[in-house]
Design an enzyme around this catalytic site. Structure first.
Site: not given
Ligand code: PRP
Ligand code: URA
Length: 208
Positions: A103, A107, A199, A202
């Site tokens: 994400r 945005t 997150d 993380d």
């Molecule tokens: C997180 C999570 C989803 C997304 C959810 O990933 O694992 O993929 O956010 O958010 P959304 O429903 O608003 O799209 P992130 O973008 O943090 O990436 P990562 O898994 O690499 O940490």
């Molecule tokens: N992605 C995450 O990892 N946590 C949230 O709460 C939303 C998006």
């Protein structure tokens, strides 16, 4: 389709441990895997069975085995990877594809960086894995990519969802059944699920 919230006490207990900010990386990662196994149990409840004849040490018996339905698991990188081994514990013969999305923090739009799916994905029932369904943007895009390759039977499996994400996914892909461990209250201004768990990527990998 309404989302299926899996209320099993073991799963609810483990989600509470995940939410606690004191829970460290190793315990968090183990819990994500265990919860994925419990969600897998629920999401495979409708797999078809067929009758076979076997010989037990006592007698001949008619009994049931899986009717050979082909499955594929597709974790959304990175955080979805945390669920993969827990799912494979119950369905070890499933093929595995990967979709890389992150994400954009300003945005909140998903940015695609990787897609590698089984070549016969159009013949498989697909389980898409991502712990968090926040705005729903990542899940919607991932499922659109999978449908473009011809898959017709798709389920989304997540640990925690927000009402906004559930609505977005239901609107974009009304045929996709959603399985969650919890449906939370809302999103905050940064698009994090409230109360959520922070997150997920993380916390699984100990980054940030
Ligand atoms: C997180 C999570 C989803 C997304 C959810 O990933 O694992 O993929 O956010 O958010 P959304 O429903 O608003 O799209 P992130 O973008 O943090 O990436 P990562 O898994 O690499 O940490
Ligand atoms: N992605 C995450 O990892 N946590 C949230 O709460 C939303 C998006």
């Amino acid at each position: 389709m309404n989302p299926m919230i899996v209320e099993h006490p073991l799963l609810q207990h483990k989600i509470s441990l995940l939410r606690n900010k004191q829970t460290g990386t190793k315990e968090f990662r183990d819990l994500v895997g265990e919860i994925a196994t419990l969600l897998c149990y629920e999401a495979t409840r409708d797999l078809p069975l067929e009758e076979v004849q076997i010989e037990t040490p006592i007698t001949m018996a008619k009994t049931k085995v899986l009717a050979g339905r082909k499955l594929a698991l597709v974790p959304i990188l990175r955080a979805g990877m945390g669920m993969l081994d827990g799912m494979l514990t119950l369905i070890p013969a499933a093929k595995v594809g990967f979709i890389g999305l992150y994400r954009n923090e300003e945005t909140l739009q998903p940015v695609e960086y990787f897609c590698k799916l089984p070549s016969d994905i159009d013949e498989r029932d697909v389980l898409v894995l991502d712990p968090m369904l926040a705005t729903g943007g990542s899940a919607v895009d991932a499922i659109t990519m999978i449908k473009k390759r011809g898959a017709k039977h798709i389920k989304f499996i997540g640990l925690i969802g927000a009402p906004e994400g559930v609505e977005a996914l239901r609107t974009a892909h009304p045929d996709v059944q959603i399985y969650l461990g919890a449906l939370d209250e809302c999103l905050d201004q940064k698009g994090y699920i409230v109360p959520g768990l922070g997150d997920a990527g993380d916390r699984i990998y100990g980054t940030k």
